[in-house]
Scaffold this motif. Structure first.
Motif, PDB file in Angstrom:
ATOM      1  N   ARG A 286      -3.510   4.746   2.997  1.00 38.46           N
ATOM      2  CA  ARG A 286      -3.659   3.569   3.834  1.00 38.46           C
ATOM      3  C   ARG A 286      -4.802   3.781   4.806  1.00 38.46           C
ATOM      4  O   ARG A 286      -4.734   4.621   5.692  1.00 38.46           O
ATOM      5  CB  ARG A 286      -2.365   3.285   4.584  1.00 38.46           C
ATOM      6  CG  ARG A 286      -1.216   2.967   3.629  1.00 38.46           C
ATOM      7  CD  ARG A 286       0.055   2.600   4.371  1.00 38.46           C
ATOM      8  NE  ARG A 286      -0.142   1.434   5.195  1.00 38.46           N
ATOM      9  CZ  ARG A 286      -0.078   1.443   6.511  1.00 38.46           C
ATOM     10  NH1 ARG A 286       0.196   2.548   7.156  1.00 38.46           N
ATOM     11  NH2 ARG A 286      -0.281   0.341   7.191  1.00 38.46           N
TER      12      ARG A 286
ATOM     13  N   SER B 214       2.529   5.027  -5.460  1.00 41.93           N
ATOM     14  CA  SER B 214       2.385   6.323  -6.119  1.00 41.93           C
ATOM     15  C   SER B 214       2.120   6.120  -7.607  1.00 41.93           C
ATOM     16  O   SER B 214       1.274   6.783  -8.199  1.00 41.93           O
ATOM     17  CB  SER B 214       3.620   7.187  -5.893  1.00 41.93           C
ATOM     18  OG  SER B 214       4.733   6.662  -6.570  1.00 41.93           O
TER      19      SER B 214
ATOM     20  N   GLY C  80       1.451   9.292   4.351  1.00 40.93           N
ATOM     21  CA  GLY C  80       2.770   9.104   4.935  1.00 40.93           C
ATOM     22  C   GLY C  80       3.478   7.925   4.305  1.00 40.93           C
ATOM     23  O   GLY C  80       4.589   7.575   4.687  1.00 40.93           O
ATOM     24  N   HIS C  81       2.843   7.341   3.311  1.00 44.61           N
ATOM     25  CA  HIS C  81       3.332   6.100   2.724  1.00 44.61           C
ATOM     26  C   HIS C  81       4.183   6.427   1.494  1.00 44.61           C
ATOM     27  O   HIS C  81       3.644   6.593   0.400  1.00 44.61           O
ATOM     28  CB  HIS C  81       2.108   5.261   2.343  1.00 44.61           C
ATOM     29  CG  HIS C  81       2.412   3.851   1.958  1.00 44.61           C
ATOM     30  ND1 HIS C  81       3.158   3.011   2.745  1.00 44.61           N
ATOM     31  CD2 HIS C  81       2.042   3.138   0.882  1.00 44.61           C
ATOM     32  CE1 HIS C  81       3.245   1.832   2.151  1.00 44.61           C
ATOM     33  NE2 HIS C  81       2.576   1.882   1.020  1.00 44.61           N
ATOM     34  N   ALA C  82       5.511   6.567   1.676  1.00 43.37           N
ATOM     35  CA  ALA C  82       6.390   6.921   0.555  1.00 43.37           C
ATOM     36  C   ALA C  82       6.721   5.666  -0.219  1.00 43.37           C
ATOM     37  O   ALA C  82       7.735   5.037   0.001  1.00 43.37           O
ATOM     38  CB  ALA C  82       7.657   7.588   1.066  1.00 43.37           C
ATOM     39  N   SER C  83       5.839   5.296  -1.122  1.00 43.42           N
ATOM     40  CA  SER C  83       6.055   4.072  -1.870  1.00 43.42           C
ATOM     41  C   SER C  83       5.983   4.369  -3.362  1.00 43.42           C
ATOM     42  O   SER C  83       4.999   4.912  -3.851  1.00 43.42           O
ATOM     43  CB  SER C  83       4.990   3.047  -1.485  1.00 43.42           C
ATOM     44  OG  SER C  83       4.721   2.187  -2.569  1.00 43.42           O
ATOM     45  N   LEU C  84       7.070   4.031  -4.051  1.00 42.63           N
ATOM     46  CA  LEU C  84       7.097   4.249  -5.498  1.00 42.63           C
ATOM     47  C   LEU C  84       5.967   3.478  -6.161  1.00 42.63           C
ATOM     48  O   LEU C  84       5.312   3.963  -7.074  1.00 42.63           O
ATOM     49  CB  LEU C  84       8.416   3.760  -6.072  1.00 42.63           C
ATOM     50  CG  LEU C  84       9.573   4.746  -6.077  1.00 42.63           C
ATOM     51  CD1 LEU C  84      10.838   4.030  -6.481  1.00 42.63           C
ATOM     52  CD2 LEU C  84       9.290   5.880  -7.046  1.00 42.63           C
TER      53      LEU C  84
ATOM     54  N   LEU D 254       3.250  13.735  -0.128  1.00 43.59           N
ATOM     55  CA  LEU D 254       3.708  13.063   1.089  1.00 43.59           C
ATOM     56  C   LEU D 254       3.554  13.965   2.303  1.00 43.59           C
ATOM     57  O   LEU D 254       3.882  15.137   2.264  1.00 43.59           O
ATOM     58  CB  LEU D 254       5.164  12.661   0.920  1.00 43.59           C
ATOM     59  CG  LEU D 254       5.376  11.536  -0.092  1.00 43.59           C
ATOM     60  CD1 LEU D 254       6.855  11.335  -0.364  1.00 43.59           C
ATOM     61  CD2 LEU D 254       4.757  10.246   0.408  1.00 43.59           C
ATOM     62  N   LYS D 255       3.039  13.380   3.370  1.00 47.06           N
ATOM     63  CA  LYS D 255       2.988  14.091   4.640  1.00 47.06           C
ATOM     64  C   LYS D 255       4.414  14.202   5.178  1.00 47.06           C
ATOM     65  O   LYS D 255       5.181  13.274   5.003  1.00 47.06           O
ATOM     66  CB  LYS D 255       2.150  13.318   5.661  1.00 47.06           C
ATOM     67  CG  LYS D 255       0.669  13.278   5.367  1.00 47.06           C
ATOM     68  CD  LYS D 255      -0.005  12.447   6.468  1.00 47.06           C
ATOM     69  CE  LYS D 255      -1.448  12.141   6.103  1.00 47.06           C
ATOM     70  NZ  LYS D 255      -2.035  11.173   7.055  1.00 47.06           N
ATOM     71  N   PRO D 256       4.792  15.242   5.879  1.00 49.76           N
ATOM     72  CA  PRO D 256       3.944  16.413   6.117  1.00 49.76           C
ATOM     73  C   PRO D 256       3.957  17.330   4.895  1.00 49.76           C
ATOM     74  O   PRO D 256       4.996  17.491   4.269  1.00 49.76           O
ATOM     75  CB  PRO D 256       4.657  17.077   7.298  1.00 49.76           C
ATOM     76  CG  PRO D 256       6.090  16.662   7.181  1.00 49.76           C
ATOM     77  CD  PRO D 256       6.118  15.342   6.496  1.00 49.76           C
TER      78      PRO D 256
ATOM     79  N   ASP E 296      -2.434  13.981  -8.109  1.00 47.78           N
ATOM     80  CA  ASP E 296      -1.100  14.105  -7.519  1.00 47.78           C
ATOM     81  C   ASP E 296      -0.988  13.125  -6.359  1.00 47.78           C
ATOM     82  O   ASP E 296      -1.986  12.571  -5.908  1.00 47.78           O
ATOM     83  CB  ASP E 296      -0.858  15.539  -7.024  1.00 47.78           C
ATOM     84  CG  ASP E 296       0.614  15.919  -7.076  1.00 47.78           C
ATOM     85  OD1 ASP E 296       1.477  15.008  -6.988  1.00 47.78           O
ATOM     86  OD2 ASP E 296       0.914  17.109  -7.211  1.00 47.78           O
ATOM     87  N   TYR E 297       0.240  12.905  -5.917  1.00 44.12           N
ATOM     88  CA  TYR E 297       0.519  12.012  -4.798  1.00 44.12           C
ATOM     89  C   TYR E 297       1.447  12.785  -3.885  1.00 44.12           C
ATOM     90  O   TYR E 297       2.622  12.968  -4.188  1.00 44.12           O
ATOM     91  CB  TYR E 297       1.186  10.746  -5.340  1.00 44.12           C
ATOM     92  CG  TYR E 297       1.411   9.620  -4.343  1.00 44.12           C
ATOM     93  CD1 TYR E 297       0.544   8.531  -4.310  1.00 44.12           C
ATOM     94  CD2 TYR E 297       2.498   9.631  -3.481  1.00 44.12           C
ATOM     95  CE1 TYR E 297       0.764   7.474  -3.430  1.00 44.12           C
ATOM     96  CE2 TYR E 297       2.715   8.576  -2.595  1.00 44.12           C
ATOM     97  CZ  TYR E 297       1.846   7.503  -2.579  1.00 44.12           C
ATOM     98  OH  TYR E 297       2.057   6.451  -1.718  1.00 44.12           O
TER      99      TYR E 297
END
Lengths: 857, 143
Positions: free
Chosen positions: B55, B89, B82-86, B102-104, B99-100
């Motif tokens: 983002r 991704s 930080g965007h956990a979106s299926l 996720l933070k952290p 790869d995708y």
């Protein structure tokens, strides 16, 4: 540029063989396989974490946990499909579409829409609000409107800014994604992180723009409150009224913000501050503990004309600590009632009967040297109370009656005990400020003498978590026993290991042979309100399924269910089962964890039969290994041809080098151990050969050397594996990888391991099945192996006479030690099922196994 | 030979901290604070792996991934967000992102991913070079 020239030189120097040559082909394929295996390992770990979370134990979790795990899992599975496609281009491409379907189902489970606010107005005057408006104005404002309009009780005039307005605020400023992203990126479970996160989230909302449509509506409502058209609007109390707040199921008491005595021109600022309090640390923690989703928490806000109270307070229509005490409790102070609500100052207490006269049964008047009042500037101020008032009662009996009568009216109307905030004005009017269901804790009752039974079945030393509960005994001896743990069972174990906390959400009580009150399991048991008794001797007197009552306070276990004991115990604190977050997770899990593709040689082992992500991982892993094998067999490059292992004599073991498993070019048909660099294979082999076979005598009667030598399938025996490599024992290796498919007579096993310098990617998986004895004895053998492996830290899944043991993310040295154990077991348990019927023999072999393993590991 | 990594994220402090930590691990690190800046860097410098936020204000990471993969098909892209979106991704992965994450993210894990992505790129380059050489020696030759 020098850098570029160096780069070019280096690249030319580091030339690799042609694409058509085995070197590049094998290196690229092996890289794909290694990435597939790493993704598989990650996927299995993520699934295990999701299942543990769904099991109801462990740390509470929010939607951020569920989303991040499902996203990472979905990415790992996608990578497996991609890498399989690299190994066998186009052959399994259907998987991409099947995967997409599964992911769509999971997404739907995770993204259930929040409350529907479409069609709501942005503000509602209090005169138009009743109980039915809760979805728009929150429970708190709906209750107040109901009391005002349905019961005719006097409240301050005012209006509500609805949930719809809050949603507009988020949309207008595009806040939802930013909020979710911040929450995702931080570790909420650490208190310091939670506070920092809370502050950033609140800052985002406070600095947002109120949408013009909302601002206009608010200004209009505010003008309506002015005593006459065009005159100055009154000062306001701006109070949180979130959707779901103050409902019967969740109190959220004191978690959100209220601003008192707000100047009319500062209303929008106060609105943003109250809206931002959606993300106070305590509210976030509470939602996490209660399994509530952030997106269901929409903050409606109540704006009420400020009452400059002469005195005020809180009334309870029942005793909060004892539900059976139905008297009315009225607390009162001089000035604004906030001092009572936040417990910051002493207050007078009146206890009244609930009958018509509301007689004052008890009265406790205390010194009240200060009082809260409206500050002429803004907000509230603490003022000294004149001496003659400080010691006087803040409420006369008649006024106390009026408060009690109002509270009981509310109780009668809402149908449950109430917690009521009230105030008297200087001219003697009684105003209702807020009412909500009273939160009551259960009282610890004395156990009646007649209930305490005479003879305990067992006694324990440590009450690790207080209370008493009854249920069926469930003996936990290995991981696989946990799978069958019944809801409401009594967990019986020797060592109270922390990982069993994962079961506490379903557990009535815990009995352990060892353990201390400070242990992790004890801590979690207390948190969950699960009674736990530790230091209990004679656990072998407990039989699977027998009903027992555990009295942790009395440090005893009784046979049967003793209702008196159980009833006297305090009820469980709530856990996550059935909450919105838990439901989202369990729904998603139906598309994730059930494994339907069990038999790689069955007709259903096809992409179109994959129903879950677990199926896809299973399919990709199996197919990738097979593709590697058949590719190597199809391309008989000298370097990568399968070689027969030569150790003093040619052995019946073949080795296939996938990449860099040989130290150098190995000409000819044989490979020696000295030529092999595969770290996992060498460790396994060491374990296989460490201790000679001592019996029972090999079936052929020819001793250990012959066993190692023979080590092959008898082609005459029917094999359950139609795998291409079923006829021989193959090691597929690289320097850090090995896969062994082996078969001794009727025994089949697969050992696969990755052992390198990246600890998190290391794993060892060992599957075994079959045997020459009947199913009962084969099951017993598998059970024994499972026990031994669990002692070594493996997690083991047993189905019938087959088991899979897995361990991962350990250092290379630790992995090698486990490989030696597995190597030993591959060689030495092959005929165990012959003796499994004889308990004495089983004990003997078990002791020998354990002793040998200590030497080998 | 150091792996050259380009970090792209509009969160400056994040980029700067991560850049220092990766440099300590002997990576050559370039940075960009927007998608447009990232594309400019790619046009000028040889980059092995791009680590990209999903983002960003000017162009979202998915569109940026598409732009990078179209123009520089050998450059590997790791999405870190930080965007956990299926949905995001999947979209990113099907555009060829390596790869995708996720933070952290643990720095070790990110290092492993960068190394793996770089190795993939190297293997891919070797394969293409040898195919070209083969075509030169055994192919139909110049027309």
């Amino acid at each position: 540029m020098l850098g570029e020239r160096v780069l070019g030189w280096w690249r030319r120097r580091r030339r690799t063989p042609a694409a058509g040559e085995p070197g590049t082909l094998f290196a690229a394929r092996y890289h794909s396989l290694r990435l597939l295996l790493a993704a598989n390992n990650r996927a299995l770990e993520l699934m295990a974490e999701l299942e543990r979370a769904a099991g109801g134990g462990g740390e509470p979790f929010g939607m951020a946990f569920v989303r991040s795990h499902c996203t990472a899992l979905s990415v790992a599975v996608y990578q497996m499909v991609r890498h399989l496609d690299e190994l066998a281009p186009g052959r399994y491409r259907d998987l991409f579409a099947h995967l997409r379907d599964m992911q769509e189902h999971i997404r739907a489970a995770l993204e259930l829409p929040g409350p529907d606010t479409a069609g709501q107005r942005l503000t509602l005057p209090l005169d138009e609000i009743d109980g039915r408006a809760a979805a728009a104005v929150g429970t708190k404002m709906a209750n107040l409107g109901e009391a005002r309009n349905a019961l005719g009780l006097e409240t301050p005039p005012g209006f509500a800014i609805t949930a719809r307005a809050f949603q507009l605020l988020l949309e207008h400023n595009q806040l939802s994604a930013d909020l979710a992203s911040l929450i995702q990126s931080s570790e909420q479970e650490r208190p310091d992180e939670l506070f920092a996160l809370s502050s950033r989230l609140q800052q985002l909302i406070i600095s947002a723009d109120v949408p013009p449509a909302v601002a206009d509506e608010v200004a209009r409502r505010q003008a309506e409150l002015a005593p006459s058209p065009g005159s100055v609007a009154p000062r306001l109390a701006v109070r949180s009224s979130a959707l779901g707040e103050d409902s019967v199921h969740a109190s959220f008491a004191g978690q959100y913000r209220s601003e008192l005595n707000v100047r009319p021109e500062h209303l929008l600022t106060a609105y943003l501050e109250v809206a931002a309090s959606t993300y106070t640390p305590q509210a976030m923690h509470y939602r996490l503990q209660r399994g509530l989703r952030d997106e269901d928490t929409l903050m409606a806000v109540g704006c009420l004309a400020m009452v400059d109270a002469r005195c005020g307070g809180v009334a309870y229509t029942s005793n909060p600590a004892d539900p059976s005490d139905r008297r009315v409790f009225v607390n009162a102070v001089w000035g604004l009632p906030r001092a009572v609500v936040d417990g910051s100052a002493p207050s007078d207490l009146f206890v009244l009967g609930r009958d018509d006269g509301h007689a004052v049964l008890d009265r406790r008047v205390v010194g009240k040297p200060t009082a809260l009042a409206c500050d002429p500037g803004e907000g509230v101020v603490r003022r000294p109370v004149p001496d003659e008032l400080a010691e006087a009662s803040s409420l006369d009996d008649h006024s106390a009656h009026r408060v009690a009568a109002m509270a009981l009216t509310l109780e009668a109307h809402f149908g449950c005990p109430q917690d009521v905030e009230w105030a008297f004005t200087d001219d003697g009017r009684l105003l209702l400020l807020q009412c909500r269901p009273l939160r009551q804790g259960a009282a610890a009752e004395e156990i009646p003498e007649s209930v305490a039974p005479g003879t305990a079945l067992l006694r324990g030393e440590v009450c690790a978590s207080p209370g008493a509960a009854a249920g069926p005994v469930h003996l936990l001896r290995r991981d696989s026993d946990a799978l069958a743990f019944p809801e409401g069972g009594v967990l019986v174990l020797e060592h109270p290991l922390p990982r069993w906390a994962a079961l506490l959400g379903r557990t009535a009580a815990v009995i352990a042979g060892e353990g201390a009150i400070a242990g992790h399991l004890a801590t979690v048991a207390r948190e969950f309100g699960v009674p736990a008794l530790f230091g209990v001797k004679g656990l072998d007197r407990l039989r699977q399924g027998m009903e027992v009552t555990v009295d942790a306070d009395g440090r005893a276990v009784y046979e049967g269910r003793i209702p008196g004991l159980v009833a006297a115990a305090s009820p469980r604190s709530p856990h996550l089962m059935g909450t919105p977050v838990h439901t989202a997770l369990t729904t998603a899990l139906t598309h994730i964890s059930p494994l339907r593709l069990l038999d790689p040689d069955g007709p259903d082992f096809k992409p179109r039969h994959c129903r879950t992500l677990h199926d896809v991982t299973r399919f990709c892993h199996e197919q990738a290994v097979r593709e590697m094998f058949s590719f190597a067999r199809r391309h008989p490059f000298p370097r990568h041809a399968s070689k027969q292992l030569y150790h003093e004599v040619p052995m019946q073991w073949w080795v296939l080098d996938l990449d860099d498993g040989f130290a150098h070019e190995v000409p000819g048909p044989y490979v020696r151990l000295d030529d092999i660099t595969s770290r996992p294979m060498l460790a396994l082999w060491e374990g296989m050969t460490a201790i000679p076979w001592e019996g029972p005598p090999a079936m052929t009667g020819r001793g250990f050397a012959s066993v190692l030598f023979e080590a092959t399938a008898n082609p005459a025996l029917a094999t359950p594996f139609r795998s291409p490599y079923a006829q021989r024992n193959y090691f597929m290796i690289s320097s850090s990888f090995m896969n062994l498919q082996s078969r001794f007579g009727f025994h089949f096993s697969t050992v696969e391991a990755l052992v390198g310098e990246r600890d998190p990617e290391n794993y060892l998986s060992f599957s075994f099945k079959g045997g020459a004895a009947d199913l009962e004895r084969r099951r017993a053998r598998v059970g024994l192996l499972a026990d031994v492996l669990e002692g070594q830290g493996f997690s083991v899944k047993v189905i019938e006479d087959a088991a899979t043991a897995r361990i991962s993310a350990m250092s290379a040295e630790a992995m090698e030690s486990r490989l030696r154990v597995v190597g030993y077991l591959v060689m030495h348990t092959r005929q165990l099922d012959m003796v499994m019927a004889d308990p004495a023999a089983v004990r003997r072999y078990r002791d020998k196994l354990l002793a040998d393993i200590r030497r080998v590991a | 030979m150091a792996i050259t990594v380009l970090l792209v994220d509009d969160e400056r402090t994040f980029v700067e901290t991560l850049s220092k930590r990766l440099a300590l691990r002997r990576l050559q690190v370039l940075t960009a604070f927007s998608a447009a800046e990232a594309l400019r860097v790619l046009a000028e410098r040889a980059v092995d792996v791009v680590v990209l936020d999903v983002r960003m204000p000017d162009m979202d990471g998915i569109a940026t991934t598409r732009a990078i993969r179209e123009t520089y098909p050998l450059v590997e892209v790791i999405l870190l967000t930080g965007h956990a979106s299926l949905e995001a991704s999947l979209e990113g992965m099907s555009l060829g992102a390596f790869d995708y994450l996720l933070k952290p993210v643990a720095i070790d894990e990110l290092m492993f991913k960068i190394e793996d992505a770089h190795q993939k790129k190297t293997l891919q380059e070797d394969k293409i070079r040898r195919l070209a050489e083969q075509a030169g020696t055994t192919g139909p030759g110049p027309e």
